[in-house]
Design a protein around this motif. Structure first.
Motif, PDB file in Angstrom:
ATOM      1  N   UNK A  29       0.730  -0.977  -0.260  1.00  0.00           N
ATOM      2  CA  UNK A  29      -0.068   0.039  -0.042  1.00  0.00           C
ATOM      3  C   UNK A  29       0.667   1.375   0.250  1.00  0.00           C
ATOM      4  N   UNK A  30       1.925   1.191   0.749  1.00  0.00           N
ATOM      5  CA  UNK A  30       2.868   2.367   0.965  1.00  0.00           C
ATOM      6  C   UNK A  30       3.537   2.785  -0.648  1.00  0.00           C
ATOM      7  N   UNK A  37       2.259   9.985  -4.726  1.00  0.00           N
ATOM      8  CA  UNK A  37       2.799  11.086  -3.928  1.00  0.00           C
ATOM      9  C   UNK A  37       4.009  11.196  -3.369  1.00  0.00           C
ATOM     10  N   UNK A  38       5.235  11.313  -4.086  1.00  0.00           N
ATOM     11  CA  UNK A  38       6.436  11.255  -3.603  1.00  0.00           C
ATOM     12  C   UNK A  38       6.788  11.917  -2.125  1.00  0.00           C
ATOM     13  N   UNK A  39       6.034  12.819  -2.050  1.00  0.00           N
ATOM     14  CA  UNK A  39       5.972  13.623  -0.733  1.00  0.00           C
ATOM     15  C   UNK A  39       5.633  12.816   0.463  1.00  0.00           C
ATOM     16  N   UNK A  40       4.757  11.981   0.346  1.00  0.00           N
ATOM     17  CA  UNK A  40       4.357  11.128   1.385  1.00  0.00           C
ATOM     18  C   UNK A  40       5.495  10.089   1.803  1.00  0.00           C
ATOM     19  N   UNK A  41       6.396   9.855   0.739  1.00  0.00           N
ATOM     20  CA  UNK A  41       7.631   8.762   1.342  1.00  0.00           C
ATOM     21  C   UNK A  41       8.293   9.663   2.292  1.00  0.00           C
ATOM     22  N   UNK A  42       8.599  11.305   1.630  1.00  0.00           N
ATOM     23  CA  UNK A  42       9.476  12.008   2.376  1.00  0.00           C
ATOM     24  C   UNK A  42       8.921  12.265   3.920  1.00  0.00           C
ATOM     25  N   UNK A  80      -0.644  15.273  10.105  1.00  0.00           N
ATOM     26  CA  UNK A  80      -1.535  15.885   9.605  1.00  0.00           C
ATOM     27  C   UNK A  80      -1.476  16.147   8.165  1.00  0.00           C
ATOM     28  N   UNK A  81      -0.173  16.508   7.727  1.00  0.00           N
ATOM     29  CA  UNK A  81       0.053  16.465   6.269  1.00  0.00           C
ATOM     30  C   UNK A  81      -0.291  15.274   5.445  1.00  0.00           C
ATOM     31  N   UNK A  82       0.187  14.512   6.157  1.00  0.00           N
ATOM     32  CA  UNK A  82      -0.094  12.789   5.467  1.00  0.00           C
ATOM     33  C   UNK A  82      -1.524  12.478   5.469  1.00  0.00           C
ATOM     34  N   UNK A  83      -2.129  12.906   6.529  1.00  0.00           N
ATOM     35  CA  UNK A  83      -3.579  12.644   6.586  1.00  0.00           C
ATOM     36  C   UNK A  83      -4.295  13.492   5.497  1.00  0.00           C
TER      37      UNK A  83
END
Ligand SMILES: [Zn+2]
Length: 328
Positions: A29-30, A37-42, A80-83
């Motif tokens: 899933x990750x 969203x490459x940002x999510x990995x960061x 919060x960003x991830x959410x």
């Protein structure tokens, strides 16, 4: 609970597999999310980093309080960003958490040193499966034990009809299974072939397993050859399998007297039966042999131990398997 070591190990393997699958599922899933969203990995990386920093700050002790507050704030903002990312694609907030099949124990099988309900169920299921694969019938139950196959005409005047006798035995066995405990008496089921002895003992097994007890079922032939094979392989595993037969809560020896009779087999059977009697553990034995025939095969010592310590239920009637076949 007297489950055998094999059953425990099998269930633990299954739990391990479940945990692994849950982790792998999360990784999958990750990867899908990170691709979009490459940002999510960061963010995830930063979250692990802050967790590490927090741990260090706690260990360092000095001046850690302000740093911890700062880290906590950072952690909150990252989450919060991830959410928000998850919400933007309609994914639930817990999308990036491990989803175990049991939330209580995280598929570990134990919570605070106590066995989890999920593991208890798995042990029961595993016992069922083993019983099923070893038994000549699919797992029988009291519900499908039919009295219709037994004649309601007594074979001699003044005697009980087979149906009457079998209805009493059925009631007795239902009660026996319902009230089963580790020191229940043993049973000896006698009578000719095809009178439902195996069906009856498997019905008891099914209910006793459901109550959470460890049950081993085997024909005398299987038990003896298993022990004999293992004795040739190595002495320790033979001793271990004998332990299983002696330690389980209920042992069912089906068809005593049909095994190939040797000095080894009769000593092995005697040892199992006698050890269980000494430990006050119930054994259900079924046999087509008359008591006289049994004495010929098993010595007076064995037979008198069995008769003296087991409640005898004498099955009546004529071979019901033929009648069942005709009905099909
Ligand atoms: Zn659980």
């Amino acid at each position: 609970m007297g489950y055998s070591r094999e059953i425990f190990e099998e269930v633990q393997k299954k739990l391990y597999k479940k945990r692994n699958e849950a982790w792998e599922e999360l990784e999958r899933k990750k990867e899908i999310l990170y691709e979009r969203f490459p940002e999510a990995r960061k963010i995830e990386k930063e979250l692990s980093a802050t967790a590490l920093q927090s741990a260090r700050a706690v260990i360092a002790g000095n001046n850690s309080k302000t740093e911890l507050i700062k880290l906590r704030e950072k952690n909150r903002a990252l989450r919060e960003k991830l959410r928000e990312i998850l919400l933007s694609v309609n994914l639930p907030e817990d999308h990036l958490e491990v989803h175990y099949s049991c939330n209580k124990c995280s598929d570990e099988g134990f919570v605070d040193g106590m066995m989890c309900e999920c593991m208890k169920d798995m042990l029961k299921k595993e016992s069922y499966n083993r019983l099923n694969s070893m038994s000549p019938l699919e797992l029988s139950s009291f519900e499908n034990f039919s009295l219709d196959y037994y004649s309601d005409v007594p074979s001699a005047a003044g005697e009980q009809s087979p149906r009457k006798r079998m209805s009493l035995i059925l009631d007795f066995c239902k009660k026996y299974a319902r009230e089963f405990n580790k020191s229940s008496p043993g049973l000896l089921l006698t009578g000719g072939t095809g009178l439902g002895k195996t069906h009856m003992s498997l019905s008891i097994a099914r209910e006793v397993i459901n109550k959470g007890f460890g049950v081993i079922y085997g024909s005398a032939q299987n038990i003896v050859s298993k022990m004999e094979n293992e004795k040739f392989k190595n002495y320790q595993s033979a001793e271990e399998s004998e332990r299983h037969y002696i330690d389980c809560d209920l042992l069912i020896i089906d068809d005593l007297g049909t095994e190939y009779n040797t000095a080894f087999s009769s000593a092995a059977i005697y040892n199992i039966i006698n050890s269980r009697i000494m430990m006050n553990k119930p054994t259900i034995i079924s046999t087509n042999l008359s008591m006289k025939e049994m004495e010929k095969s098993y010595t007076y010592r064995t037979v008198s131990r069995i008769i003296g310590n087991n409640i005898r239920l004498e099955f009546l009637g004529s071979d019901i398997r033929q009648k069942m076949m005709m009905k099909k």
